[in-house]
Each structure stands twice: as C-alpha cells, then as structure tokens.
Scaffold this active site. Structure first.
Site, short mmCIF file in Angstrom:
data_model
loop_
_atom_site.label_atom_id
_atom_site.label_comp_id
_atom_site.label_asym_id
_atom_site.label_seq_id
_atom_site.Cartn_x
_atom_site.Cartn_y
_atom_site.Cartn_z
N ASP A 93 38.04 29.79 20.69
CA ASP A 93 36.67 29.50 21.11
C ASP A 93 35.76 29.83 19.93
OD1 ASP A 93 34.45 28.96 22.75
OD2 ASP A 93 34.24 31.10 23.22
N PRO A 95 32.01 29.88 17.90
CA PRO A 95 30.59 29.92 18.22
C PRO A 95 29.86 28.65 17.78
CG PRO A 95 31.11 31.44 16.42
CD PRO A 95 32.39 30.86 16.89
N SER A 531 34.11 9.74 -25.62
CA SER A 531 34.82 10.99 -25.22
C SER A 531 34.07 11.77 -24.15
CB SER A 531 35.09 11.87 -26.45
OG SER A 531 33.95 12.01 -27.25
#
Lengths: 623, 264
Positions: A93, A95, A531
């Site tokens: 469960d 919150p 590069s």
C-alpha cells in the site's frame, strides 16, 4: 519440496493513485474478502475505529502509525499478504500524497503488478498521472485501473466511461496499455470478490479476477549473463568472487569477462555451504565462484561472457525521478550507483523536465523535488552498464547525496557510443620498439615543438577554413605543419566508417593516434574534426600526451545554420541526414579547452591570426 | 528457484551488502528462531564463516533453555559472542505501560552496547509480518544520534540499492529477513535443519510461539511438538504470532513508541 510448501510464488502488488482515492480502504477490503484478517486484528481495528468515533475504517489496518490514523493519510508503505484461490499476494500500500512520493517509489519499485486507483467523483488527478508515469519508469508493466467510490456517483455507467476514456488516453500516450478498468466501491465491497448487482453493466472482471491474470515477474534467465561483483572473500584458502546473478546463467568452466577492467578468467568452481554441489547457477541466485587464475577484480566490476558484454562508457542519458529537497542542477556532482559500482558523476545537461500532467517538457537548469527529467551524466571513470531497454536490471541507477538515496533512473545510450571497441587492445605478443632519436632532437632540428592542435566545433563553425589559413601562414613562416581534416580522412583512413556513435568514436580514435604519431615526428598537426564527444577528445589527448591542445572553434548553432557552407543543416532539418550533430545528435562543448576561438565575433582571418599567435607561442623551444 | 530459495538469496545479498559497506558491523542474536535463521543465512553468505560478532543483549530474564542454547551454539557455530547487560526497569520511562517499560530495558542495553563498541551497522532479525509498525521498515534503516527511528522521514529504498552511508554519530539497522513470514521461517528451519530452542515445541498442550523475557511472554495453547506439526498449525491458525507478547496489547501505540526510541 514437500507437499505443504507453496507451489506458486506470491505476486507483489502495489496499490497507487492520488491521495484520498481509497487505496488503503481497498487493501483492507481485499484482506477481509480473502479471509486474511485474523479475528484479533478485526477486533483491534473495530476498537481503533470506535475510539475515533468512526464506523469500521479499513484503512486503519495498514495505516499503523498513530499519525497516519489520526490524520487519515498514509505516510509510509505497508506490506501485507493474502491469498486467492490461485496464488498468494504481497500487497504493497503506497501513499498517495505528493509529500510522500519517495515512499510511493520505495513500494512501487518492488512490485510486479499495480492497481492504479481513480476516485469516480474526482477523476484523474495530479498524483494519478504522476504515479502512472512512475510505474512506467520503475518498470512495472502489469497495470489494472480501478475506478473506486462508484457509490458516490450512484454507480453511474456514464461517469465510469468518461474516466475510463481519460485514463486510457493518458496511459496510451505513455506507451502503456491498461489490462482492465474496473468500477468498484471498496467501502461497500462492490466488484471486489463478487460481481456487483449495482453495476450489472460492467462485463469485465472483478478486482480479484483481474489480479489472478497477473503473472510473477518473468526472470531474466535467457538474457546475456550479468553478475555484478559484490565482494571478494578470503576467509580461508579459497578466494571467492561473490555476487547475485542479475541476468542469464553461468556454468562451471565458463570464461568470464570482467568490465570495465577487461580481465578474463574461467570459473573453477561454484561454491556452496550446507548445500549440494553446484555446476551451474541462474538469475536471482546469490553465488560465489572461484577462478582458475589469480586476477585482481573487486566490487564494482560486472562479469559477463565475452560475447554479449555490457556497454562501456563514461557518459549516458538517464530518465530520472528526483526525490531530494534540494534541486538537482547542471554541473552538480553526485554519487552514482549502478549494480555494485559506485562512481562520482557530474550532471552535464538537463535536457528535459517532464510535466507529468501534459507529458510536455523542455530544457531546464534544475530538477526539483518529485519531478521527472531526462539528464546527461558523465563520470571520470569508465562504467559497465546496459541500456534499460536491453536489460532493465542492469540498465538503471540510483543517485545518492548527503548520505541518502535521492533519485533513480533508467539508462539510455541514444546518441552516445559504446566505448568498448575504442579502448580494447586486441593484439597480443607486441613489444613497442623505441626510436634512438628522441623527441627533443627532432624538435631542435625543426626549431619548434611538434604538437596536436585539435580543432573541435559544430559543422559550419569555421574549423576547416581556420585550419587551412593557419596551415598556410605557419608554413610560410617555416613551420613543419600539416592539416588532418574530417572529410579527407573519411575517404581513406576511415573509409569503412559511417556516422553512428560507435563509428564516430572509432574515427576519432584513429585520427587521435595518427595525429599523435605526426606530433611525435616533430610536426604541428592541425586536426579539424567536429568530434562531438568529450570522451573521444579526451582519448585523443591521452594518445598525444602533453603535446595536445584542445582548440574550441566556438559558434552558435544558429550562426552555423545560417552559414551552412555544405547545405547540410538544410538536409538535416528536412530529416535527410539522421544523427546530425547539433540537430539530432549531441555536441559536447569542451569543458577546459587550451584555446577558444570565437567565430561569431571574429572574421576567419582574425580567427586564424589568433590561432597562429597561440601556436607560435606554445611551440617555442624554451632552452 | 522456489519461494524459499528466493528469500534465501535476497537475504544473502543483504548480508553481503552489509558486510561490504560497514566496517563496524554486528548481528543481534536474540536466540529466537528468526535470529538463528539469520546466523544460518550468514554462514551461507560467507561459506561457513560469520565474519562479524553476534551480540546478545541480555535482559537477565531469559529462559534457562535459551542460555544453554547460546553457550552450545556459540561454540558449535564458531561465533564471536558479545553480551551486553540492561539497566533496571526503574530507569525506564515511567509513562510506558508496564510490559513495554520492561521491554524498553532491551533498547537501553542495546544503546549502551552500541556506544561501547562503536557499531555503525546492526543486523536485526525483525520481519514485516510480525507487527504493523515493523511492516513500514526499510531493509537498511538509518537511526539518529540517540538511536531513534525517524519513521516520518524514512529515505527511499529501491532496486536493491540501500542507504549504506550515514552521518557521524548515527548508525544503520539492517533487516535481512524483513520480507520473510513466520511460516517462511519455519519452512526454512525444516528444510535446512536449523537447531532451535526446545521451548517452541509443545509440552503439556502449550508452546511458545515467540520468545521474549520470561515475565512478559506467555505460551499459547498448542499440541504442535514437531516441525511438521508447527507448520501445519500455522497454515491454519487465525491468531497472530505476537499474541503472547504482553507489550503489544497494552496501548494502541505502545509498540510504535518502543520502536521510535530504538527498539528492534
């Protein structure tokens, strides 16, 4: 196995959704309907409810902190077990209040399936969407949606259909597909275990029926072997490499490759204590092996088979959730943990902070608490990892700061190369021969030092123009100078390479090595290459040692796009060139270049003059 | 892998993580079934060795059978045993209900032992299914400077990555069997042949389901005198494991208060 041991593993199920949307109540009801509540607990629950002047409050079962019961809000995750006819469940469960999102993440990350709760009278709310998003990010694939408190809307089918449409649309945008959407009333027990008479129009399953369609997490047995080294033990004459197999399997006699060190050794034995002899081990097992040779490996290495090795890189993209009170900012240094490896990482970029409401997002300087974002992380040391889509277990990481875990994320290498090829030495039995003529002798004859001047910048920033003009001027002044240019080496030295991140990395590796040889021979090399990756340039620097100079040819993307000398930006914008630097592939500007030439402000001649002056100064012989 | 294999592997991973991350590590050994399973798991994790001390916080009020068991298996399992005493009950918070006040001695004993030896990692054999407040625990659970548990602000813990770092002056509780149930423990004891104190097995129609101090623990009616019988009993029972622990029933929040102050 004896008869009384369970035949089926429990499925870990998390219940998520917006605060007050009835998660704890549903859990209490599920426990009651499945007979999981002891007589004693039910009595206690009645007493606690009565004390607060309430009828039986199912939520109090899990809200075991006094503060939770008094405020009627779940603060932390609870776990409790129940059984259906099909199998056991561990129900988590979580919150729903945004304040406790870190606890929701703690619960949901451990789950194999989820019920997403939506209050029929309120519809989708902020945390409904955020939780749905986080379920995706955390890798929870099996999701059923439960529309609860149907009693408050008179069990109205119309209302249910509206919510079902909204939730389906949102989940589909996330790339998820809800298995089922169920209208219920947890308080009244409608559609929990038995079909509801009040909602005869619902032809789908009840909650318990939906749960029983879920399956335990599919183990990653058939994936490439990944064994993060957790520790090395030397309690007696054995030297045992210990770890839990994250994916795949291994057998006695297999050759293991340890990354990032690149060392290899064969599995001599799989050790056991108070258990039968073991010749092979699979994903999920906490094992220890001895090796046929004494190689130095330590915690943090990732063992695999030689084929199907993990990615090696020091930069990657992370899609993260952030749980710290202090925001995460560009340039921050954080502690990174991937598998058993710890590394310091710097936040190179925050590319997108995602609004979970609209799923839109843009660049930002910081990620605030409870936000999700896409960031680029860079480490000094090489990391062994996988992309999350290839292996969800080894393709994720957590971030800690100030003694606490404060965030987590999944890895993508999109736009970045696997650097394994670039750092692997395949040749064996080689002995480098040393020249009898040393570097300074060559320099004295030329009258100047050799060196690599590495020009990096976006396409159209002016690298080639400046390199050619600098070469001309230095040559006329008597310097031994030569230009290595992107387009030129690609027709010869790197003719077999394309533009994928790996090929780009290999191209730069070759040029870096060649430039280093030129510099060693006494030449001033002007290497002119986009590069784009810092890692590649760092490697070129490593090859050339102290004679390397990074020159940043700096120009705004918009300016380069206006110049567009080769018409490439136009094509890239039209989608004709995939992975074009600056448009659809990253450009990492140098972090500490030796020289910056700003071509937004200066003309090509001024820029070349600046570079010539710089080179003349640093290539002087001192004595 | 069956469920017991998975639980075993997960616990071994946690023990190994604790051993790697903490230089000053100790395991609480209450002599009960859960902590014996923990010692056994440590021997599995470290191939016959238990590479950290086991700590018995002695209230002086345990059953004789428990002390005998302790002495025998300290030798047999080659354990480094450390014992600590507890202050008298009169020194405990007088606002606590009587049994909880008595149990609080153990917290005080543990705290002074932590101070004396400077442990920064303490392995404890609590399980989520024992008590609703324990259900909200983390596997690696930081404690404050007074060993207190800040349950309102627990750090997140996910993907097998644990909070193993801690500010000076604090310590971390490590819970390797947090996810096991009472039934899992018994099935594992049977599978592995782990020795236990005899008090768990029924004599004259009574047995102890949970072992605490003599004066605040009572036996429950049972005829289960073998492992098979106990497992069968648990598969069908509807009463909870700690029913015989007085302190759990005194006030709605007595266990929560104990735990907040550092109880196991």
């Amino acid at each position: 196995m004896t008869a009384s041991e369970p035949q089926t593993d429990p499925v870990k199920l998390v219940i998520v959704g917006h605060v007050d949307h009835g998660k704890s109540t549903l859990v209490g009801r599920l426990l009651h309907e499945t007979g999981a509540l002891s007589a004693e607990k039910l009595e206690r629950l009645k007493a606690i409810s009565a004390k607060r002047g309430q009828a039986l409050e199912w939520a109090f079962l899990l809200d075991s902190f006094q503060a939770e019961r008094d405020q009627g809000v779940t603060i932390d995750v609870s776990r409790i077990r129940f059984d259906t006819a099909v199998r056991p469940y561990v129900v988590i469960d979580a919150p729903g209040h945004v304040e406790f999102l870190k606890n929701m993440v703690t619960g949901a990350a451990d789950a194999e399936a989820a019920l997403l709760m939506v209050d029929a009278s309120e519809g989708l709310k902020e945390q409904t969407r955020r939780h749905a998003y986080l379920l995706r990010l955390l890798g929870v694939e099996q999701v059923a949606v439960v529309v609860t408190k149907m009693d408050l809307v008179g069990y109205d089918q119309q209302r249910f259909s509206e919510i079902a449409r909204d939730v389906r649309a949102y989940l589909q945008e996330l790339g998820a597909d809800p298995q089922v959407i169920i209208p219920i009333s947890a308080r009244e027990g409608e559609n929990i275990a038995a079909k509801s008479d009040k909602m005869a129009w619902h032809d789908g399953p009840t909650v318990l029926e939906a749960l029983d369609t879920f399956t335990p997490r599919c183990p990653l047995a058939f994936m490439p072997l990944r064994l993060p080294v957790q520790d090395v033990y030397k309690f007696d004459e054995r030297r045992i490499i210990a770890g839990t197999i994250a994916a795949g399997q291994l057998r006695q006699g297999d050759t293991l490759l340890f990354s990032p060190s690149g060392k290899t050794a064969r599995v001599e034995s799989i050790e056991t204590w108070s258990a039968p002899e073991k010749l092979e081990a699979k994903v999920g097992e906490a094992i220890g092996v001895t090796l046929d040779r004494q190689i130095f490996v330590e915690r943090g290495e990732l063992a695999s088979h030689i084929e199907e090795a993990p990615v090696l890189t020091n930069v990657f993209r992370g899609r993260i959730f952030w749980l710290d009170d202090q925001p995460l900012k560009v340039g921050d240094t954080v502690k990174l943990r991937i598998n058993s490896m710890d590394a310091e990482a710097r936040v190179q970029a925050i590319e997108r902070v995602i609004d979970t409401e609209s799923l839109a997002g843009g660049g930002a300087d910081a990620v605030n608490r409870n936000e999700v974002a896409e960031i680029v992380l860079r480490t000094r040391s090489m990391l062994a990892l996988d992309e999350a889509r290839a292996n969800p277990e080894t393709g994720r990481f957590v971030i800690s700061r100030n003694f606490r875990i404060v965030g987590g994320g999944v890895i993508s290498m999109e736009g970045y190369p696997d650097q394994r090829e670039a750092i692997t030495v395949r040749s064996t039995n080689i002995t480098a021969s040393e020249s009898e003529i040393d570097r300074s002798a060559r320099w004295r004859r030329n009258g100047h030092r050799g060196g690599v001047y590495w020009l990096t910048g976006l396409s159209g920033s002016g690298k080639s123009t400046i390199a050619r003009e600098t070469e001309r001027q230095l040559f006329l002044k008597g310097f031994n100078v030569y230009v290595l240019d992107g387009d030129n080496v690609r027709t010869g030295l790197s003719a077999n390479l394309g533009f994928s991140p790996e090929d780009r990395a290999e191209n730069i590796r070759r040029v870096g090595e060649v430039a280093s040889l030129f510099a060693d021979s006494g030449t001033i090399v002007l290497a002119s290459f986009i590069s784009p990756y810092q890692s590649d340039r760092d490697r070129a620097r490593q090859a050339a040692g102290d004679s390397f100079h990074e020159v940043y040819i700096k120009a705004d993307l918009s300016v380069c796009e206006t110049r567009d000398p080769k018409g490439l930006y136009k094509k890239a914008r039209a989608g004709e060139i995939p992975a074009f630097t600056g448009i659809s592939a990253p450009y990492e500007a140098p972090e500490a270049p030796e020289c910056i030439v700003d071509t937004d402000a200066d003309t090509p001649d001024e820029s070349a003059a600046q570079l010539v002056a710089y080179i003349e100064k640093v290539c002087q012989l001192t004595d | 892998m069956n469920e017991l294999d998975e639980l075993e592997a997960a616990s071994i991973f946690i023990l190994r993580e604790a051993y790697n991350r903490f230089d000053d590590l100790a395991m609480l050994w209450s002599l009960g079934k859960d902590s014996n399973v923990m010692v056994w798991l440590a021997k599995k994790a470290f191939y016959g060795h238990v590479p950290f001390p086991v700590v018995h916080v002695d209230t002086g009020k345990k059953f004789k059978e428990m002390y005998d068991f302790r002495d025998r298996y300290t030798d047999e399992w080659n354990l480094r045993l450390i014992t600590g005493d507890c202050p008298p009950v009169e020194d405990m918070d007088p606002t606590l209900p009587p049994a909880a006040r008595s149990a609080a001695r153990k917290t005080a004993g543990l705290k002074s032992l932590l101070e004396e030896y400077g442990y920064t990692g303490v392995i404890a054999g609590i399980r989520r299914d024992e008590e609703a407040v324990r259900a909200k625990e983390r596997v690696f659970s930081p404690r404050g400077e007074a060993a207190e548990w800040d349950f309102r602000n627990q750090p997140p813990e996910f993907w097998n990555q644990f909070n193993t770092e801690f500010p000076p002056g604090t310590h971390v509780r490590i819970h390797p069997i947090l996810g096991w149930t009472e039934l899992d423990i018994w099935r594992y004891v049977r599978r592995e042949g782990i020795p236990l104190v005899d008090l768990y097995f029924a004599k004259d129609g009574m047995r102890y389901r949970s072992l605490g101090d003599q004066d605040i623990t009572s036996p429950v009616p049972s005829n289960a005198d073998t492992l098979d019988a106990i497992i069968h009993e648990l598969e069908t029972t509807n009463t909870s494991e700690r029913a015989g622990r007085a302190m759990d029933h005194e006030a709605e929040d007595s266990f929560e208060r104990l735990r907040r102050d550092g109880y196991m």
